[in-house]
Write a protein that holds these residues in place. Structure first.
Motif, PDB file in Angstrom:
ATOM      1  N   LEU A 160       9.135   6.735  23.386  1.00  0.00           N
ATOM      2  CA  LEU A 160      10.214   6.771  22.394  1.00  0.00           C
ATOM      3  C   LEU A 160       9.942   7.779  21.282  1.00  0.00           C
ATOM      4  O   LEU A 160      10.876   8.211  20.598  1.00  0.00           O
ATOM      5  CB  LEU A 160      10.414   5.371  21.787  1.00  0.00           C
ATOM      6  N   ARG A 161       8.694   8.157  21.093  1.00  0.00           N
ATOM      7  CA  ARG A 161       8.399   9.201  20.108  1.00  0.00           C
ATOM      8  C   ARG A 161       9.123  10.493  20.463  1.00  0.00           C
ATOM      9  O   ARG A 161       9.575  11.222  19.584  1.00  0.00           O
ATOM     10  CB  ARG A 161       6.885   9.458  20.036  1.00  0.00           C
ATOM     11  N   LYS A 162       9.237  10.764  21.749  1.00  0.00           N
ATOM     12  CA  LYS A 162       9.919  11.979  22.203  1.00  0.00           C
ATOM     13  C   LYS A 162      11.433  11.855  22.060  1.00  0.00           C
ATOM     14  O   LYS A 162      12.126  12.864  21.921  1.00  0.00           O
ATOM     15  CB  LYS A 162       9.554  12.273  23.662  1.00  0.00           C
ATOM     16  N   VAL A 163      11.940  10.621  22.100  1.00  0.00           N
ATOM     17  CA  VAL A 163      13.385  10.399  21.932  1.00  0.00           C
ATOM     18  C   VAL A 163      13.804  10.686  20.500  1.00  0.00           C
ATOM     19  O   VAL A 163      14.960  11.032  20.221  1.00  0.00           O
ATOM     20  CB  VAL A 163      13.744   8.943  22.327  1.00  0.00           C
ATOM     21  N   ASN A 164      12.838  10.555  19.573  1.00  0.00           N
ATOM     22  CA  ASN A 164      13.088  10.857  18.161  1.00  0.00           C
ATOM     23  C   ASN A 164      14.133   9.924  17.558  1.00  0.00           C
ATOM     24  O   ASN A 164      15.162  10.350  17.028  1.00  0.00           O
ATOM     25  CB  ASN A 164      13.521  12.319  17.986  1.00  0.00           C
ATOM     26  N   LEU A 165      13.850   8.632  17.632  1.00  0.00           N
ATOM     27  CA  LEU A 165      14.742   7.639  17.044  1.00  0.00           C
ATOM     28  C   LEU A 165      14.807   7.803  15.532  1.00  0.00           C
ATOM     29  O   LEU A 165      14.025   8.521  14.926  1.00  0.00           O
ATOM     30  CB  LEU A 165      14.226   6.228  17.378  1.00  0.00           C
ATOM     31  N   ARG A 166      15.742   7.082  14.926  1.00  0.00           N
ATOM     32  CA  ARG A 166      15.814   7.089  13.470  1.00  0.00           C
ATOM     33  C   ARG A 166      14.602   6.367  12.898  1.00  0.00           C
ATOM     34  O   ARG A 166      14.021   5.482  13.529  1.00  0.00           O
ATOM     35  CB  ARG A 166      17.097   6.395  13.007  1.00  0.00           C
ATOM     36  N   ARG A 167      14.242   6.749  11.678  1.00  0.00           N
ATOM     37  CA  ARG A 167      13.079   6.148  11.027  1.00  0.00           C
ATOM     38  C   ARG A 167      13.255   4.631  10.918  1.00  0.00           C
ATOM     39  O   ARG A 167      14.304   4.140  10.541  1.00  0.00           O
ATOM     40  CB  ARG A 167      12.873   6.762   9.642  1.00  0.00           C
ATOM     41  N   GLY A 168      12.228   3.904  11.275  1.00  0.00           N
ATOM     42  CA  GLY A 168      12.244   2.452  11.227  1.00  0.00           C
ATOM     43  C   GLY A 168      12.527   1.795  12.562  1.00  0.00           C
ATOM     44  O   GLY A 168      12.218   0.613  12.753  1.00  0.00           O
ATOM     45  N   GLU A 169      13.079   2.551  13.494  1.00  0.00           N
ATOM     46  CA  GLU A 169      13.497   1.938  14.760  1.00  0.00           C
ATOM     47  C   GLU A 169      12.339   1.742  15.731  1.00  0.00           C
ATOM     48  O   GLU A 169      12.405   0.883  16.614  1.00  0.00           O
ATOM     49  CB  GLU A 169      14.618   2.753  15.387  1.00  0.00           C
ATOM     50  N   MET A 170      11.283   2.517  15.578  1.00  0.00           N
ATOM     51  CA  MET A 170      10.105   2.311  16.423  1.00  0.00           C
ATOM     52  C   MET A 170       9.478   0.949  16.139  1.00  0.00           C
ATOM     53  O   MET A 170       9.189   0.175  17.059  1.00  0.00           O
ATOM     54  CB  MET A 170       9.083   3.419  16.158  1.00  0.00           C
ATOM     55  N   PHE A 184       0.829  -1.206   0.000  1.00  0.00           N
ATOM     56  CA  PHE A 184       0.000   0.000   0.000  1.00  0.00           C
ATOM     57  C   PHE A 184       0.866   1.260   0.000  1.00  0.00           C
ATOM     58  O   PHE A 184       0.623   2.200  -0.775  1.00  0.00           O
ATOM     59  CB  PHE A 184      -0.916  -0.001   1.221  1.00  0.00           C
ATOM     60  N   THR A 185       1.866   1.300   0.880  1.00  0.00           N
ATOM     61  CA  THR A 185       2.707   2.489   0.964  1.00  0.00           C
ATOM     62  C   THR A 185       3.511   2.698  -0.311  1.00  0.00           C
ATOM     63  O   THR A 185       3.732   3.842  -0.741  1.00  0.00           O
ATOM     64  CB  THR A 185       3.662   2.408   2.167  1.00  0.00           C
ATOM     65  N   LYS A 186       3.960   1.618  -0.930  1.00  0.00           N
ATOM     66  CA  LYS A 186       4.705   1.745  -2.178  1.00  0.00           C
ATOM     67  C   LYS A 186       3.817   2.325  -3.279  1.00  0.00           C
ATOM     68  O   LYS A 186       4.246   3.171  -4.069  1.00  0.00           O
ATOM     69  CB  LYS A 186       5.268   0.382  -2.606  1.00  0.00           C
ATOM     70  N   LYS A 187       2.570   1.859  -3.350  1.00  0.00           N
ATOM     71  CA  LYS A 187       1.658   2.351  -4.371  1.00  0.00           C
ATOM     72  C   LYS A 187       1.269   3.803  -4.122  1.00  0.00           C
ATOM     73  O   LYS A 187       0.971   4.549  -5.058  1.00  0.00           O
ATOM     74  CB  LYS A 187       0.422   1.463  -4.452  1.00  0.00           C
ATOM     75  N   ARG A 188       1.269   4.222  -2.869  1.00  0.00           N
ATOM     76  CA  ARG A 188       0.936   5.609  -2.538  1.00  0.00           C
ATOM     77  C   ARG A 188       2.163   6.527  -2.560  1.00  0.00           C
ATOM     78  O   ARG A 188       2.039   7.724  -2.324  1.00  0.00           O
ATOM     79  CB  ARG A 188       0.278   5.667  -1.153  1.00  0.00           C
ATOM     80  N   GLY A 189       3.333   5.937  -2.776  1.00  0.00           N
ATOM     81  CA  GLY A 189       4.552   6.741  -2.793  1.00  0.00           C
ATOM     82  C   GLY A 189       4.961   7.230  -1.420  1.00  0.00           C
ATOM     83  O   GLY A 189       5.626   8.265  -1.286  1.00  0.00           O
ATOM     84  N   SER A 190       4.575   6.487  -0.385  1.00  0.00           N
ATOM     85  CA  SER A 190       4.908   6.859   0.992  1.00  0.00           C
ATOM     86  C   SER A 190       6.042   5.985   1.509  1.00  0.00           C
ATOM     87  O   SER A 190       6.408   4.975   0.908  1.00  0.00           O
ATOM     88  CB  SER A 190       3.677   6.684   1.893  1.00  0.00           C
ATOM     89  N   SER A 191       6.599   6.393   2.648  1.00  0.00           N
ATOM     90  CA  SER A 191       7.634   5.593   3.303  1.00  0.00           C
ATOM     91  C   SER A 191       6.986   4.525   4.169  1.00  0.00           C
ATOM     92  O   SER A 191       6.238   4.829   5.110  1.00  0.00           O
ATOM     93  CB  SER A 191       8.522   6.484   4.176  1.00  0.00           C
ATOM     94  N   PHE A 192       7.262   3.272   3.872  1.00  0.00           N
ATOM     95  CA  PHE A 192       6.748   2.178   4.692  1.00  0.00           C
ATOM     96  C   PHE A 192       7.230   2.317   6.124  1.00  0.00           C
ATOM     97  O   PHE A 192       6.462   2.124   7.080  1.00  0.00           O
ATOM     98  CB  PHE A 192       7.202   0.838   4.121  1.00  0.00           C
ATOM     99  N   TRP A 193       8.499   2.647   6.303  1.00  0.00           N
ATOM    100  CA  TRP A 193       9.072   2.752   7.633  1.00  0.00           C
ATOM    101  C   TRP A 193       8.408   3.865   8.442  1.00  0.00           C
ATOM    102  O   TRP A 193       8.181   3.716   9.649  1.00  0.00           O
ATOM    103  CB  TRP A 193      10.575   2.983   7.545  1.00  0.00           C
ATOM    104  N   LYS A 194       8.087   4.972   7.776  1.00  0.00           N
ATOM    105  CA  LYS A 194       7.431   6.075   8.480  1.00  0.00           C
ATOM    106  C   LYS A 194       6.052   5.659   8.965  1.00  0.00           C
ATOM    107  O   LYS A 194       5.688   5.894  10.124  1.00  0.00           O
ATOM    108  CB  LYS A 194       7.318   7.285   7.555  1.00  0.00           C
ATOM    109  N   VAL A 195       5.287   5.031   8.089  1.00  0.00           N
ATOM    110  CA  VAL A 195       3.945   4.574   8.459  1.00  0.00           C
ATOM    111  C   VAL A 195       4.021   3.516   9.553  1.00  0.00           C
ATOM    112  O   VAL A 195       3.267   3.549  10.540  1.00  0.00           O
ATOM    113  CB  VAL A 195       3.200   4.022   7.227  1.00  0.00           C
ATOM    114  N   ALA A 196       4.950   2.558   9.406  1.00  0.00           N
ATOM    115  CA  ALA A 196       5.083   1.478  10.386  1.00  0.00           C
ATOM    116  C   ALA A 196       5.460   2.023  11.761  1.00  0.00           C
ATOM    117  O   ALA A 196       4.951   1.546  12.789  1.00  0.00           O
ATOM    118  CB  ALA A 196       6.125   0.465   9.910  1.00  0.00           C
ATOM    119  N   ASP A 197       6.342   3.016  11.801  1.00  0.00           N
ATOM    120  CA  ASP A 197       6.721   3.634  13.076  1.00  0.00           C
ATOM    121  C   ASP A 197       5.520   4.284  13.754  1.00  0.00           C
ATOM    122  O   ASP A 197       5.330   4.174  14.971  1.00  0.00           O
ATOM    123  CB  ASP A 197       7.802   4.689  12.847  1.00  0.00           C
TER     124      ASP A 197
END
Length: 269
Positions: free
Chosen positions: A196-206, A109-122
């Protein structure tokens, strides 16, 4: 023992149709998880309809894949009773199957929408655990997914309310409330992920933290259960999947830390 009655698994009836607490609780978990994720999705710049569009595909596919997963590991039975494969109303779904199906759906879904899978998954990672935290109470109502035999004194020493202790009284014996152990473990994971949202981890780490956290808890709790699916002999499928998930999560975490450039964090647009 008190005279409390076992909770009726049927919430209410509409003529010949019985609506069970299991389905009500699962639906409640999905709805609550949706609202928590929806607020964060909009905050992170997604269109308000984005998550709804995703769930229209992900929820039914998750249910189907959960059933397929269960049937595969109970094939000795279903190969002899193929007509029962579709009888999902009689029980028989597996959360690992649902997760596999929903993550594959989200990736496509994210690929077809041109979104980042990792961003959505986090973003949705805490909500997945919210759904799992609530969903385990459906197992409680059904008196399933419990552990081995224990004494009533053991359960009382856990400071559990009497209505939980009574529901763990099955066929003349008391059992470990493993549904509760996993629900608590998942809830702690929700709290940690939100922090962890406040820690601001790298994308995908959540989402990688989610995968590892859930799998660690599931590995140990699964070892206490009496209704496990088995891979080979006494090798429990959920424990094998948990170990593989933990290892893969660690490998992907290290790879993304070393190789993925530029570095994008959770709160970045």
């Amino acid at each position: 023992m008190s005279l409390l009655q076992i909770i009726d698994p049927v919430a209410f009836s509409l003529g010949p149709l019985e609506v069970r607490w299991y389905g009500v609780i699962i639906a409640l978990g999905i709805v609550l998880a949706f609202f928590v994720a929806q607020k964060e999705m909009v905050k992170r710049g997604f269109h308000p309809d984005y998550l709804t569009d995703l769930l229209i595909w992900a929820v039914p596919i998750a249910i189907i894949s959960a059933r397929i997963y269960y049937v595969i590991f109970k094939w000795d039975f279903y190969s002899q009773n193929p007509g029962k494969i579709i009888e999902i109303w009689n029980g028989g779904i597996a959360i690992h199957g649902a997760l596999i199906g929903s993550f594959i759906t989200a990736y496509i879904f994210t690929k077809k929408r041109g979104s980042s899978f990792w961003k959505v998954a986090d973003i949705v990672a805490p909500s997945i655990l919210i759904g799992q935290t609530i969903g385990r109470w459906g197992n409680f109502i059904n008196q399933e997914a419990h552990g081995g035999e224990v004494t009533r004194t053991f359960l009382e020493n856990l400071m559990l309310p009497n209505w939980i202790i009574e529901q763990m009284y099955i066929d003349g014996k008391y059992y470990h409330p493993t549904f509760l152990y996993e629900s608590i473990w998942n809830f702690v994971g929700v709290v940690i992920l939100i922090l962890l949202r406040k820690v601001n981890l790298r994308r995908g780490e959540m989402v990688l933290f989610y995968a590892a956290w859930y799998s660690i808890g599931r590995f140990f709790i699964e070892g206490m259960r009496t209704d496990s699916l088995y891979l080979i002999g006494e090798l429990r499928t959920a424990q094998v999947v948990s170990i593989v998930t933990i290892v893969v999560a660690i490998i992907v975490f290290i790879y993304r830390r070393v190789k993925v450039k530029p570095v994008i964090h959770y709160q970045d647009k």
